[in-house]
Design a protein around this motif. Sequence first.
Motif, PDB file in Angstrom:
ATOM      1  N   GLY A 143       0.282  -1.186   0.076  1.00 30.34           N
ATOM      2  CA  GLY A 143      -0.241  -0.007  -0.102  1.00 30.34           C
ATOM      3  C   GLY A 143       1.209   1.374   0.386  1.00 30.34           C
ATOM      4  O   GLY A 143       1.887   0.758  -0.409  1.00 30.34           O
ATOM      5  N   CYS A 144       0.096   2.193   0.613  1.00 23.08           N
ATOM      6  CA  CYS A 144       0.956   3.361   0.032  1.00 23.08           C
ATOM      7  C   CYS A 144       2.326   3.510   1.510  1.00 23.08           C
ATOM      8  O   CYS A 144       1.952   3.311   2.881  1.00 23.08           O
ATOM      9  CB  CYS A 144      -0.047   4.412   1.319  1.00 23.08           C
ATOM     10  SG  CYS A 144       0.811   5.985   1.175  1.00 23.08           S
ATOM     11  N   THR A 145       3.426   3.976   0.765  1.00 25.78           N
ATOM     12  CA  THR A 145       4.438   4.130   1.799  1.00 25.78           C
ATOM     13  C   THR A 145       4.571   4.506   2.535  1.00 25.78           C
ATOM     14  O   THR A 145       6.052   4.963   3.394  1.00 25.78           O
ATOM     15  CB  THR A 145       5.778   3.651   0.780  1.00 25.78           C
ATOM     16  OG1 THR A 145       6.405   4.739   0.079  1.00 25.78           O
ATOM     17  CG2 THR A 145       6.137   2.243   0.136  1.00 25.78           C
ATOM     18  N   TYR A 146       3.981   5.671   2.156  1.00 27.75           N
ATOM     19  CA  TYR A 146       4.532   7.057   4.119  1.00 27.75           C
ATOM     20  C   TYR A 146       4.280   6.592   5.294  1.00 27.75           C
ATOM     21  O   TYR A 146       2.957   6.110   4.981  1.00 27.75           O
ATOM     22  CB  TYR A 146       3.150   8.385   3.143  1.00 27.75           C
ATOM     23  CG  TYR A 146       3.778   9.897   3.936  1.00 27.75           C
ATOM     24  CD1 TYR A 146       4.305  10.029   2.609  1.00 27.75           C
ATOM     25  CD2 TYR A 146       2.902  10.347   4.973  1.00 27.75           C
ATOM     26  CE1 TYR A 146       5.022  11.477   3.541  1.00 27.75           C
ATOM     27  CE2 TYR A 146       3.434  11.414   5.172  1.00 27.75           C
ATOM     28  CZ  TYR A 146       3.995  12.110   4.441  1.00 27.75           C
ATOM     29  OH  TYR A 146       4.541  13.166   5.654  1.00 27.75           O
ATOM     30  N   PRO A 147       5.095   7.034   5.604  1.00 27.22           N
ATOM     31  CA  PRO A 147       4.662   6.693   7.520  1.00 27.22           C
ATOM     32  C   PRO A 147       3.072   7.130   7.881  1.00 27.22           C
ATOM     33  O   PRO A 147       3.405   8.082   7.701  1.00 27.22           O
ATOM     34  CB  PRO A 147       6.097   6.796   7.919  1.00 27.22           C
ATOM     35  CG  PRO A 147       7.589   7.693   7.295  1.00 27.22           C
ATOM     36  CD  PRO A 147       6.366   8.160   5.554  1.00 27.22           C
ATOM     37  N   GLY A 148       2.711   5.946   8.617  1.00 24.10           N
ATOM     38  CA  GLY A 148       1.667   5.753   9.112  1.00 24.10           C
ATOM     39  C   GLY A 148       0.706   5.650   8.312  1.00 24.10           C
ATOM     40  O   GLY A 148      -1.143   5.612   8.969  1.00 24.10           O
TER      41      GLY A 148
END
Length: 455
Positions: free
Chosen positions: A371-376
Amino acid sequence: MAPTPAPTTPVRGAWSVPVVTSDNWTWAERRDALDAGVEALRGLSSAIHQANGPELVEVMGVLDELTTLAAAGRYVVTAQAHERGEVAQSDAPSLPAWVREHAPSTRQGGCGTIAQAVLDLSRPVNTLLRDAVEDGTVTLPVARTVITEISRIESRLVDGARDSVLTAMIEMGRLHGSAGVRSVRPELLARHGAPGELQTEQDRLRRGRSLSRPVVDDGLHEYRLVLDPEGAAVLEAAIEALSAPAPTQDEDTGTREPDLRTSDQRRADALLDLVRTATTGMDTRAGRGAKATLLLTMTLQDLQAHTGAARTLGGLDTGTLLAPGTVRRLACDAEVIPVVLGSRSQVLDQGTAVRLFTPAMTRQLWLRDGGCTYPGCTAPARWTDAHHLIHWADGGPTDLTNAALLCGRHHTIVHTRRLHGHLDTQPPDNGPPRVVWDLTPGSYDQALTILPRAG
């Protein structure tokens, strides 16, 4: 012997007033009471400071009741003047003019509403509504909505159902105003309409669906979308979950980043996510691309220096300017075909879409990143784009080592804040390769000064 005082009863806190049933009042008594009420209100601002907190609440309720009954009384007086012929015998050229002359406040608006209500409610079939207006159950604007709504469906009701429908509309108007009256029409057609009328109504509404072409103002594109209940239900169900606030928290550092978008901004982003996902699944064999295709022109100098703007070509939006940062973000996963121009606008290179991640590569990213790899962020892979860690415009290759999944919101944040990410192939926990982000604004530009430029 002193006269026995009128019985009293405590009402509204510490107040005590004589118990007098208004139904027994003579006209003269009512007239005196009206004048006394006017005098009491005229000096209210000079005495209100003497009221305590609870009394302010009580007085607010009294004033609201007075306002409602006064509006109803103004209608009653106008109706009487009209029925008795007082208006016809006056110098006023029309009923609204008579109202405007004798109720000066309506010169600011409202005389037409009163006059029209007198005419509409004089019909015997509207007796129930007239009674509701006279006793203050509904206001004149709500009564006007009831008349409009019932006129639209009364010919489609089963015999004898009009009064039931009218009663339901009055109750909805009392509880929820004009919006409530309008909202109950489908249910009333379902309960009291002739066979097939609800389907006829919904078919009519479906034909009213429309989406305008954009009106551009100060760089923003405004669309007008009109949907029937079915279409609105489908849209709202789709964007409801996607438009919820989405704060993120880095599990490693505990840093929490709130979602500062407004509700309208989140809804717009959710709609665009839906469009991106839908276009991703289009059948290319039917001649439709996997992503919307943009043909852009820009100078080589602007492309390299992040200056100037790109201009769209070949569509209804030809000539639209897109900022370099926007072009770089779109270049990750939209089918952007740049036409690079020299100093004299000659075509130096017309790119192709081969820099896009292939469907096979995207599937591998889904498996690797999840999924999205942006933290959190917890956005699933289906709602993400493939992002070039070293931007394609900066010579970054289109391969899995230079790729990361980002949802639409964080894709914009990464490009706007110029954030750098890299693929850690040997994480400390000996887990599978994962993308690590440096959330320091400008970290991407700092990385470019260190990393060798691709190409």
